[in-house]
Design a protein around this motif. Structure first.
Motif, PDB file in Angstrom:
ATOM      1  N   ASP A 187       9.000   1.183   0.194  1.00 34.55           N
ATOM      2  CA  ASP A 187       9.177   0.190   1.242  1.00 34.55           C
ATOM      3  C   ASP A 187       9.977   0.767   2.404  1.00 34.55           C
ATOM      4  OD1 ASP A 187       8.029  -2.236   1.371  1.00 34.55           O
ATOM      5  OD2 ASP A 187       9.663  -3.359   0.439  1.00 34.55           O
ATOM      6  N   GLU A 189      10.363   3.962   3.157  1.00 34.02           N
ATOM      7  CA  GLU A 189       9.587   5.019   3.824  1.00 34.02           C
ATOM      8  C   GLU A 189       8.627   4.419   4.846  1.00 34.02           C
ATOM      9  OE1 GLU A 189       7.673   7.153   0.732  1.00 34.02           O
ATOM     10  OE2 GLU A 189       9.404   8.411   0.284  1.00 34.02           O
ATOM     11  N   ALA A 190       7.940   3.342   4.459  1.00 37.05           N
ATOM     12  CA  ALA A 190       6.992   2.701   5.374  1.00 37.05           C
ATOM     13  C   ALA A 190       7.716   2.113   6.582  1.00 37.05           C
ATOM     14  CB  ALA A 190       6.216   1.612   4.627  1.00 37.05           C
ATOM     15  N   ARG A 193       8.790   4.862   8.996  1.00 34.73           N
ATOM     16  CA  ARG A 193       7.648   5.348   9.785  1.00 34.73           C
ATOM     17  C   ARG A 193       7.308   4.383  10.917  1.00 34.73           C
ATOM     18  NH1 ARG A 193       5.681   7.030   4.688  1.00 34.73           N
ATOM     19  NH2 ARG A 193       4.385   5.154   4.515  1.00 34.73           N
ATOM     20  N   ARG A 194       7.366   3.073  10.626  1.00 37.14           N
ATOM     21  CA  ARG A 194       7.083   2.080  11.669  1.00 37.14           C
ATOM     22  C   ARG A 194       8.124   2.166  12.790  1.00 37.14           C
ATOM     23  NH1 ARG A 194       6.226  -1.368   7.248  1.00 37.14           N
ATOM     24  NH2 ARG A 194       8.225  -2.394   7.623  1.00 37.14           N
TER      25      ARG A 194
END
Length: 333
Positions: A187, A189-190, A193-194
């Motif tokens: 979660d 990591e995502a 990235r966003r």
């Protein structure tokens, strides 16, 4: 919760960082090693190259400066006269001169508020980058005066250089809150990235005023049996390293954020010490060193300025940053 957060630029801490080094003496030999002290207890410059030359105070001395609207030359000449020297800031042909020069940078200085004193037999050059640096240089120069039974008062020759800590003053626009609630590494990591699509730097909050989510081996050792971490868990060293590696592959820099400019409830309850106490400062140092060892960041954010963070604590933080070679980011929310 992961969220973008607009934060105003960090504010330089010049008004906080006055010369209050007594707290380092109380912190013991490990911390005092960050900045050595003279026998009189004065802070010593980070770089010092002594020579055998002496600038004698028994001759006429001309004190001058190359910047306007400053009483430095006149004030220092007055101080020299109180030491028995024939000194003036009015133009004369005296061969013994002390010159104050403002410059943009000091060679060899790794931080802001830098200054350098070069003492030769007939010349002293004081260069500095800020008003604070000038004050510190003047105080150091005054403290250098020694006395010889045969030749009287003098200033020993050499080159002294010192500087303050680096404090960023940029726009911090992407913050991931990993402290108030435990999330999976996937979660995070995502989310990183966003956020990284908007900013190449993502501030990852690992400790807020109520939670400590970063695994800290040094703090665990300091409080066996104590519960530093929240009941719902924390991020292990391996998980944080995985997160940093993932961000790096996406060309995103993670700035770990430990809110250490305000009281931390879990910290205080676990150790029985405020982060601003002498013992608390030992533990703050250990926590920052754990963060460096785990994440190898170029910067660590200490959160927002708090009225609780008095100037002795900020001086401790400044010296710690210089010793560890890390940039500490202080924010104003």
């Amino acid at each position: 919760m992961i969220f973008p957060k607009k934060i105003h630029p960090g504010r330089p801490l010049r008004r906080w960082l006055c010369a209050v080094f007594c707290v380092l003496a109380l912190l013991g030999p490990d911390t005092a090693g960050a900045q050595h002290k003279s026998p009189a207890g004065r802070h010593q410059p980070r770089q010092s190259v002594p020579t055998r030359q002496k600038f004698l105070l028994d001759k006429t001395i001309f004190v001058t400066s190359d910047f306007e609207r400053s009483n430095t030359a006149a004030d220092f000449a007055k101080w020299l006269r109180s030491q028995g020297a024939a000194a003036s800031n009015s133009y004369n042909k005296a061969r013994n001169r002390i010159t104050f020069v403002k410059t943009n940078a000091i060679e060899g200085a790794a931080g802001n508020d830098a200054w350098q004193i070069v003492v030769k037999s007939r010349r002293i050059f004081v260069t500095f980058t800020s008003d604070k640096a000038l004050r510190q240089a003047v105080e150091t120069l005054q403290d250098m005066v020694a006395e010889d039974a045969a030749k009287g008062k003098y200033i020993p020759g050499g080159i002294l250089t010192d500087w303050g800590a680096s404090t960023a003053s940029r726009d911090h626009g992407a913050t991931a809150d990993a402290a108030s609630g435990l999330r999976s590494v996937g979660d995070l990591e995502a989310a990183v990235r966003r956020l990284g699509s908007k900013s190449r730097e993502v501030y990852l909050i690992l400790a807020d005023t109520d939670h400590w989510r970063m695994e800290s081996p040094s703090l665990e050792t300091a409080a066996p049996g104590g519960r530093l971490y929240p009941a719902d868990g924390y991020y292990s060293t391996a998980q944080l390293q995985q997160l940093v590696a993932s961000a790096k592959r996406s060309h995103i820099e993670i700035i770990p954020t430990l809110e250490l400019l305000s009281e931390n409830r879990s910290f205080t309850e676990t150790f029985g010490h405020s982060v601003f106490s002498v013992e608390g400062m030992r533990l703050v140092r250990a926590a920052i060193e754990d963060c460096i060892a785990t994440l190898h960041p170029s910067k660590i954010c200490l959160g927002s300025l708090s009225p609780q963070a008095d100037m002795r604590y900020m001086e401790f933080i400044s010296d710690l940053a210089s010793m560890l070679g890390i940039e500490l980011v202080i924010l104003e929310s």
